[in-house]
Write a protein that holds these residues in place. Structure first.
Motif, PDB file in Angstrom:
ATOM      1  N   ASN A 192      32.085 -10.823 -28.147  1.00  0.00           N
ATOM      2  CA  ASN A 192      30.987 -11.037 -29.083  1.00  0.00           C
ATOM      3  C   ASN A 192      29.861 -11.712 -28.315  1.00  0.00           C
ATOM      4  N   VAL A 193      28.661 -11.241 -28.519  1.00  0.00           N
ATOM      5  CA  VAL A 193      27.484 -11.850 -27.914  1.00  0.00           C
ATOM      6  C   VAL A 193      26.609 -12.354 -29.047  1.00  0.00           C
ATOM      7  N   ASP A 194      26.381 -13.648 -29.061  1.00  0.00           N
ATOM      8  CA  ASP A 194      25.539 -14.285 -30.072  1.00  0.00           C
ATOM      9  C   ASP A 194      24.310 -14.848 -29.377  1.00  0.00           C
ATOM     10  N   ILE A 195      23.147 -14.491 -29.896  1.00  0.00           N
ATOM     11  CA  ILE A 195      21.885 -14.973 -29.340  1.00  0.00           C
ATOM     12  C   ILE A 195      21.107 -15.645 -30.465  1.00  0.00           C
ATOM     13  N   PHE A 196      20.904 -16.947 -30.338  1.00  0.00           N
ATOM     14  CA  PHE A 196      20.122 -17.681 -31.325  1.00  0.00           C
ATOM     15  C   PHE A 196      18.764 -18.001 -30.719  1.00  0.00           C
ATOM     16  N   ILE A 197      17.704 -17.577 -31.396  1.00  0.00           N
ATOM     17  CA  ILE A 197      16.341 -17.782 -30.933  1.00  0.00           C
ATOM     18  C   ILE A 197      15.673 -18.767 -31.884  1.00  0.00           C
ATOM     19  N   GLU A 198      15.369 -19.941 -31.364  1.00  0.00           N
ATOM     20  CA  GLU A 198      14.779 -20.989 -32.195  1.00  0.00           C
ATOM     21  C   GLU A 198      13.263 -20.983 -32.033  1.00  0.00           C
ATOM     22  N   GLY A 199      12.573 -20.976 -33.157  1.00  0.00           N
ATOM     23  CA  GLY A 199      11.119 -21.023 -33.111  1.00  0.00           C
ATOM     24  C   GLY A 199      10.515 -20.435 -34.368  1.00  0.00           C
ATOM     25  N   THR A 200       9.190 -20.417 -34.393  1.00  0.00           N
ATOM     26  CA  THR A 200       8.425 -19.856 -35.504  1.00  0.00           C
ATOM     27  C   THR A 200       7.830 -18.539 -35.034  1.00  0.00           C
ATOM     28  N   PHE A 201       7.964 -17.520 -35.875  1.00  0.00           N
ATOM     29  CA  PHE A 201       7.545 -16.184 -35.476  1.00  0.00           C
ATOM     30  C   PHE A 201       6.411 -15.683 -36.349  1.00  0.00           C
ATOM     31  N   ALA A 202       5.530 -14.890 -35.731  1.00  0.00           N
ATOM     32  CA  ALA A 202       4.353 -14.379 -36.426  1.00  0.00           C
ATOM     33  C   ALA A 202       4.734 -13.393 -37.529  1.00  0.00           C
ATOM     34  N   THR A 203       5.731 -12.566 -37.277  1.00  0.00           N
ATOM     35  CA  THR A 203       6.201 -11.593 -38.260  1.00  0.00           C
ATOM     36  C   THR A 203       7.715 -11.608 -38.286  1.00  0.00           C
ATOM     37  N   GLU A 204       8.270 -10.914 -39.261  1.00  0.00           N
ATOM     38  CA  GLU A 204       9.725 -10.855 -39.385  1.00  0.00           C
ATOM     39  C   GLU A 204      10.312 -10.015 -38.248  1.00  0.00           C
ATOM     40  N   PHE A 205      11.424 -10.465 -37.745  1.00  0.00           N
ATOM     41  CA  PHE A 205      12.114  -9.773 -36.651  1.00  0.00           C
ATOM     42  C   PHE A 205      13.029  -8.715 -37.246  1.00  0.00           C
ATOM     43  N   LYS A 206      12.786  -7.465 -36.852  1.00  0.00           N
ATOM     44  CA  LYS A 206      13.607  -6.358 -37.345  1.00  0.00           C
ATOM     45  C   LYS A 206      13.987  -5.468 -36.175  1.00  0.00           C
ATOM     46  N   LEU A 207      15.239  -5.055 -36.173  1.00  0.00           N
ATOM     47  CA  LEU A 207      15.678  -4.084 -35.179  1.00  0.00           C
ATOM     48  C   LEU A 207      16.051  -2.767 -35.836  1.00  0.00           C
TER      49      LEU A 207
END
Length: 175
Positions: free
Chosen positions: A132-147
């Motif tokens: 399992n690969v877990d990536i947590f990105i902490e911060g404030t984003f300009a738009t919603e992150f979608k893949l």
């Protein structure tokens, strides 16, 4: 990787290591041995994680992680390795591509004036068929992150949003 790339990697690595040691030296010169000890312990934990990383037999992934902070000016990466896998050679390039693809999409929604922290964690799947690969990105984003709908992803990625960031999870087959 050519000779110049290796020298640049070593230069950055040496610079970072010396920064850690200078902080320890500074605490000692200010008669703060407890802070020096804590900083030294943190450095030892970092080096232990690095040992685990380079022992995964995934050289391309290890290089990607070791150089990560030089690739992105406003992103800092930390990682933990919780796996008994000792041969990720078959998953090596797949891990790099998947992380690069996620970071390409993250870069599209970050503000270059903000600092983001990423914590990557590798852990065994319960059935030991992969990781399992877990990536947590902490911060404030300009738009919603979608893949969703992103054709460039090699493997499915689960994305969840939380109060202070984004978490991406995917599985990597290792056998």
């Amino acid at each position: 990787m050519n000779e110049e790339d290796v020298i640049n990697l070593l230069r950055h690595y040496r610079h970072d290591l010396l920064n850690h040691l200078q902080v320890v030296q500074g605490y000692l010169s200010m008669q703060k041995p407890e802070k020096a000890k804590n900083k030294m312990n943190a450095l030892m934990e970092f080096l232990d994680e690095e040992r685990k990383l380079v022992n995964l037999n995934a050289p391309a992934f290890a290089l990607y992680i070791l150089q990560f902070n030089t690739y992105y000016e406003n992103v800092r990466l930390s990682y933990t390795i919780h796996t008994n896998q000792r041969d990720l050679q078959k998953a090596d390039n797949l891990l790099v591509r998947q992380c690069e693809q996620i970071m390409m999409h993250v870069s599209e929604i970050t503000d270059k004036m903000n600092l983001y922290t990423i914590h990557l964690q590798l852990g065994d799947k319960p059935d030991h068929s992969g990781m399992n690969v877990d990536i947590f990105i902490e911060g404030t984003f300009a738009t919603e992150f979608k893949l969703n709908g992103k054709e460039s992803m090699d493997m499915p990625v689960q994305v969840s949003h939380c109060e202070n960031g984004i978490e991406c999870n995917f599985e990597v087959p290792c056998k």
